[in-house]
Design an enzyme around this catalytic site. Structure first.
Site, mmCIF file in Angstrom:
data_model
loop_
_atom_site.group_PDB
_atom_site.id
_atom_site.type_symbol
_atom_site.label_atom_id
_atom_site.label_comp_id
_atom_site.label_asym_id
_atom_site.label_seq_id
_atom_site.Cartn_x
_atom_site.Cartn_y
_atom_site.Cartn_z
ATOM 1 N N GLY A 155 -22.299 24.826 23.379
ATOM 2 C CA GLY A 155 -22.502 26.015 22.206
ATOM 3 C C GLY A 155 -20.752 26.574 21.839
ATOM 4 C CD GLU A 176 -15.160 17.640 24.943
ATOM 5 O OE1 GLU A 176 -16.327 17.790 24.496
ATOM 6 O OE2 GLU A 176 -14.034 17.962 24.531
#
Length: 409
Positions: free
Chosen positions: A138, A254
């Protein structure tokens, strides 16, 4: 740098390959029907089978190989960096199902190991390692996408918990997630990166958490809007007001070993495009041939760059992924995003006019009846935007690596 693998790595490769083959080989493997399902643009495929696959991975300890924790501490095996690369390669080569648990394993878990309390690690890492709890991220909001510091979602403390109110967008896999880690503003009146906290929010809160899928032009809906209306969060990672440091630390994860999984998937897609090109006969366009050769060469270059950056240190502060090479995550994103978008363009270019017609199959999940090449073309339009746009990556490289003057705001 030596990019080779040692004898221990090759023994590990054989063990990984045998385990995967026993479960994925058509005709005998219990998960053979799930092979190749999922991935960018196709996350609607086989969700139930892929959730069970997560649990199968967890039972054998294959989740969390790179965690900076002793082997077995949370039910996981441990593998060194080269063995993590080996696992990634074999996983992709045998077309194992696209992971639905990668956000928890590769983003949240290393973040908890770096910033979380021991109680948080003991609570959340074992179910991630067992493949039982899925997570979503989120971060982005309608007014705070690439400019993450513009977050407006708020969280108000009530006793030992927080009430979260606001909206997140482009939330991958939110429709299947059990939990969401949320960057929210906990200090009223704060601005930019000040006054933010990193909260862990359970998704099963009827009336307080609503997920709305976003229909993409490919016809699928793997991204979502998520609305929080007084949702309860009882866990804050790293301490109240330290959310920006935690969030930025997480973003560095990531582009880790998972980048190599992605590149092997890219190689399979490129092979399909080459097969379509060869099927067009000896009169195939020489300009397309040149573009395909360039795609192949650039993919090899990306692989060497990924291995170089992964081997450039001890994996940064997390002991996993970044290699400690300045700017490496932004460089990696720029390289693969442009490459993959160009591959999508080639996928339809080699087929000529035939690429404008679909196969005619229809389903509620794929109402356009697109084939793989058409879906690849449409989905890759977003590659240079999601996960940090090209413009943002160039700014990061310019300001934080090259030391150039910051962009005026």
């Amino acid at each position: 740098m030596d990019f080779g693998f040692g004898a221990d790595d090759e023994d590990f490769r054989r063990r990984a390959r045998d385990w995967l083959a026993q479960r994925l080989v058509p005709g005998t493997g219990p998960f053979a029907r799930a092979a190749g399902l999922g991935g960018p643009g196709s996350e609607h495929e086989g969700v139930a089978e892929r959730r069970e696959w997560e649990r199968e991975l967890g039972r054998a300890g294959w989740i969390g190989l790179g965690w900076a924790a002793p082997a077995g501490a949370y039910g996981q095996q441990h593998a060194g960096l080269t063995q993590q690369v080996v696992w990634a390669e074999e996983y992709a080569r045998l077309r194992a199902p696209a992971r639905v648990g990668h956000i928890g394993e590769n983003l949240l878990a290393p973040t908890l190991l770096a910033y979380g309390s021991q109680e948080q690690r003991d609570r959340f890492l074992p179910p991630i390692a067992r493949g039982e709890e899925l997570w979503c991220q989120g971060y982005s909001e309608p007014g705070a996408g690439s400019d993450l510091a513009g977050v407006r979602t708020t969280a108000v403390r009530e006793g030992a918990a927080y009430r979260v109110t606001g909206q997140k967008i482009w939330t991958s896999l939110a429709q299947d997630a059990d939990w969401c880690f949320v960057l929210a503003r906990t200090e009223p009146g704060s601005r930019r990166h000040h006054g933010l906290s990193f909260l862990l929010v359970p998704m099963d809160q009827p009336g307080r958490v609503e997920v709305r899928p976003i229909r993409q032009m490919s016809g699928t809906s793997e991204f979502n809007e998520v609305f929080f209306d007084g949702a309860v969060a009882e866990e804050v990672v790293g301490g109240e007001g330290r959310g920006w440091a935690v969030a930025v630390g997480l973003l560095a994860l990531e582009r880790g070993v998972s980048t190599l999984v992605q590149q092997i998937g890219f190689a399979a897609e490129l092979d399909e495009v080459v097969r379509d090109f060869l099927a067009s006969g000896p009169a195939a366009d020489p300009q397309l041939r040149e573009r395909l050769v360039r795609q192949w060469a650039e993919l090899r270059t990306m692989r060497w760059n990924a291995l170089r950056t992964l081997g450039g240190g001890e994996g940064g502060a997390f002991g996993w992924g970044g290699g400690g090479v300045p700017g490496a995550p932004s460089v990696a994103k720029l390289l693969w995003a442009g490459w993959h978008r160009r591959l999508g363009e080639l996928a339809v270019a080699v087929r000529g006019a035939a690429a404008t017609a679909g196969p005619g199959d229809w389903s509620p999940q794929d109402p356009y009846g697109l084939d793989a090449a058409q879906r690849l073309f449409l989905f890759t339009r977003a590659d240079t935007i999601y996960g940090g746009s090209d413009e943002i990556q160039r700014n990061i490289i310019a300001e934080r690596v090259l030391g150039l003057p910051k962009e005026s705001r």
